[in-house]
Design a protein around this motif. Structure first.
Motif, PDB file in Angstrom:
ATOM      1  N   SER A 254       0.892  -1.142  -0.078  1.00  0.00           N
ATOM      2  CA  SER A 254      -0.385  -0.048   0.048  1.00  0.00           C
ATOM      3  C   SER A 254       0.859   1.180  -0.080  1.00  0.00           C
ATOM      4  O   SER A 254       2.034   1.096   0.112  1.00  0.00           O
ATOM      5  N   ASP A 255       0.170   2.496  -0.072  1.00  0.00           N
ATOM      6  CA  ASP A 255       0.966   3.631  -0.123  1.00  0.00           C
ATOM      7  C   ASP A 255       0.752   4.125   1.274  1.00  0.00           C
ATOM      8  O   ASP A 255       0.513   3.472   2.327  1.00  0.00           O
ATOM      9  N   ARG A 256       1.896   5.218   1.570  1.00  0.00           N
ATOM     10  CA  ARG A 256       2.190   5.754   3.003  1.00  0.00           C
ATOM     11  C   ARG A 256       0.778   6.100   3.717  1.00  0.00           C
ATOM     12  O   ARG A 256       0.866   5.773   4.957  1.00  0.00           O
ATOM     13  N   VAL A 273       4.675  -0.867   3.388  1.00  0.00           N
ATOM     14  CA  VAL A 273       4.647   0.667   2.960  1.00  0.00           C
ATOM     15  C   VAL A 273       5.980   1.139   2.328  1.00  0.00           C
ATOM     16  O   VAL A 273       6.974   0.549   3.046  1.00  0.00           O
ATOM     17  N   PRO A 274       5.966   2.122   1.727  1.00  0.00           N
ATOM     18  CA  PRO A 274       7.377   2.579   1.426  1.00  0.00           C
ATOM     19  C   PRO A 274       7.958   3.239   2.527  1.00  0.00           C
ATOM     20  O   PRO A 274       7.329   3.647   3.512  1.00  0.00           O
ATOM     21  N   GLU A 275       9.287   3.100   2.685  1.00  0.00           N
ATOM     22  CA  GLU A 275      10.003   3.716   3.894  1.00  0.00           C
ATOM     23  C   GLU A 275       9.935   5.074   4.049  1.00  0.00           C
ATOM     24  O   GLU A 275       9.742   5.878   3.330  1.00  0.00           O
ATOM     25  N   PHE A 276      10.018   5.326   5.376  1.00  0.00           N
ATOM     26  CA  PHE A 276       9.766   6.926   5.870  1.00  0.00           C
ATOM     27  C   PHE A 276      11.173   7.456   6.234  1.00  0.00           C
ATOM     28  O   PHE A 276      12.138   6.504   6.725  1.00  0.00           O
ATOM     29  N   ASN A 295       9.196  -2.606  -3.494  1.00  0.00           N
ATOM     30  CA  ASN A 295       7.816  -2.235  -3.146  1.00  0.00           C
ATOM     31  C   ASN A 295       6.861  -1.026  -4.045  1.00  0.00           C
ATOM     32  O   ASN A 295       5.939  -1.313  -4.442  1.00  0.00           O
ATOM     33  N   SER A 296       7.551  -0.119  -4.298  1.00  0.00           N
ATOM     34  CA  SER A 296       7.007   0.912  -5.333  1.00  0.00           C
ATOM     35  C   SER A 296       6.842   0.511  -6.481  1.00  0.00           C
ATOM     36  O   SER A 296       5.918   0.472  -7.149  1.00  0.00           O
ATOM     37  N   SER A 297       8.010  -0.094  -7.105  1.00  0.00           N
ATOM     38  CA  SER A 297       7.714  -0.817  -8.354  1.00  0.00           C
ATOM     39  C   SER A 297       6.618  -1.775  -8.586  1.00  0.00           C
ATOM     40  O   SER A 297       6.000  -1.915  -9.704  1.00  0.00           O
TER      41      SER A 297
END
Length: 346
Positions: A254-256, A273-276, A295-297
């Motif tokens: 999922s997204d952030r 989720v993408p890293e912060f 994950n983003s790809s």
């Protein structure tokens, strides 16, 4: 579309939605005649033809007006409906249907044209030489029918099946489902409470929001009901019913905005989720960067599917207030129809 204390879809639409659903009963009744049962004298002498809208032998026209590659493709989809399309009850309930004869396949094609091009019923009426109210009733009936019919399809794929399928193609399955939310603009409601429930600060407009889930292969496996645009992603995730479908060891991408790990931890489900950058001194470690990039790809595919669904212009424009009671079903049908198109992931 339910109404709760939270910002779900509006109160004034609830009864209308129920009425539309009831009047599209697929069973046979004595108080309503089907198109085939209408006496010949109730049909116009000059039958309407879908050929007045497009040339079904022209693949380019079919693709432009419906989004599908050719007429054979549409007829193939039509075959899954079976003989029940010949005994549909048309909205609203009437003793007889005083309409010119349009065969069920042409009716289905007409619905695809409306979804894809969002042409006015008035324009279609001029071309088909059919009253626009009749066309509207046919569209409402078919949207309800397609909603219930496509809902019967078992599109949710367990992680074990996805793993085997991805392994067959020499790939590693990254997740069970990839989720994201999307919003559909609607005309500004007259009811002040409804305006508040549907107003989206992100879109700066009145919208309806749905949560969409796809498999790692790009197939739409989940579409939630429509909620008011003021509903947060977390609240929508909690109420849409997706949690009930998850099983232990499932993985969600999922997204952030989806800070929902606490909602699924009791089922031993992982949310990636993408890293912060917070608490990282402004720079990712190599392992974090690789994981975030991977994950983003994978997650970007859900946005591509949403974009594919919005090639149905009825979703990309501002939805007419008369169709808002059907919005949840229209959205569901459009997303399910994308499963019959070419896969976005190659």
């Amino acid at each position: 579309m339910e109404t709760t204390n939270c910002c779900e879809v509006e109160i004034e639409f609830e009864e209308k939605q129920k009425d539309i659903g009831i009047q599209c009963d697929l069973g046979k009744g004595n108080d309503l005649k089907t198109l085939e049962e209408c006496p010949k004298h109730e049909k116009k002498s000059k039958e309407s033809s879908i050929g007045n809208v497009l040339d079904v032998t022209n693949a380019a026209e079919i693709q432009f007006y419906t989004g599908f590659q050719d007429y054979e493709h549409i007829k193939f989809i039509f075959t899954i409906f079976g003989d029940e399309v010949n005994s549909l009850k048309y909205y609203p309930k009437m003793k007889t249907l005083k309409v010119p004869f349009i065969n069920p396949c042409d009716q289905f094609l007409l619905v695809l044209i409306k979804l894809r091009r969002n042409m006015l019923f008035t324009e279609l009426s001029f071309r088909l030489k059919v009253n626009k109210t009749v066309l509207s009733n046919i569209f409402i009936t078919w949207v309800n029918y397609l909603y219930y019919k496509l809902k019967e399809l078992k599109v949710w794929v367990p992680k074990q099946c996805i793993d085997k399928n991805m392994k067959y193609y020499g790939k590693i399955n990254p997740c069970t489902v990839i989720v994201d939310c999307t919003e559909i603009k609607i005309e500004k409601p007259k009811n002040p409470l409804t305006q508040q429930l549907t107003y989206s600060t992100y879109k700066s407009a009145n919208t309806l929001k749905v949560l969409v889930g796809i498999s790692a292969s790009g197939c739409v496996t989940f579409v939630s009901d429509a909620y008011g645009g003021s509903t947060s992603d977390r609240e929508l995730f909690e109420k849409c019913g997706l949690i009930d479908k998850l099983e232990p060891n499932d993985i969600i991408l999922s997204d952030r905005g989806f800070n929902v790990q606490d909602l699924v931890c009791h089922k031993d489900v992982t949310v990636n989720v993408p890293e912060f950058l917070k608490n990282t001194d402004g720079q990712f470690e190599t392992s974090q960067l690789r994981r975030s990039k991977k994950n983003s790809s994978e997650r970007i595919h859900v946005e591509r599917v949403i974009g594919l669904a919005k090639t149905f212009k009825i979703l990309s424009g501002k939805l007419d207030s008369k169709l808002v009671p059907l919005a949840g079903r229209i959205i569901f049908v459009c997303f399910m129809l994308t499963n019959f198109k070419n896969n976005i992931i190659r």
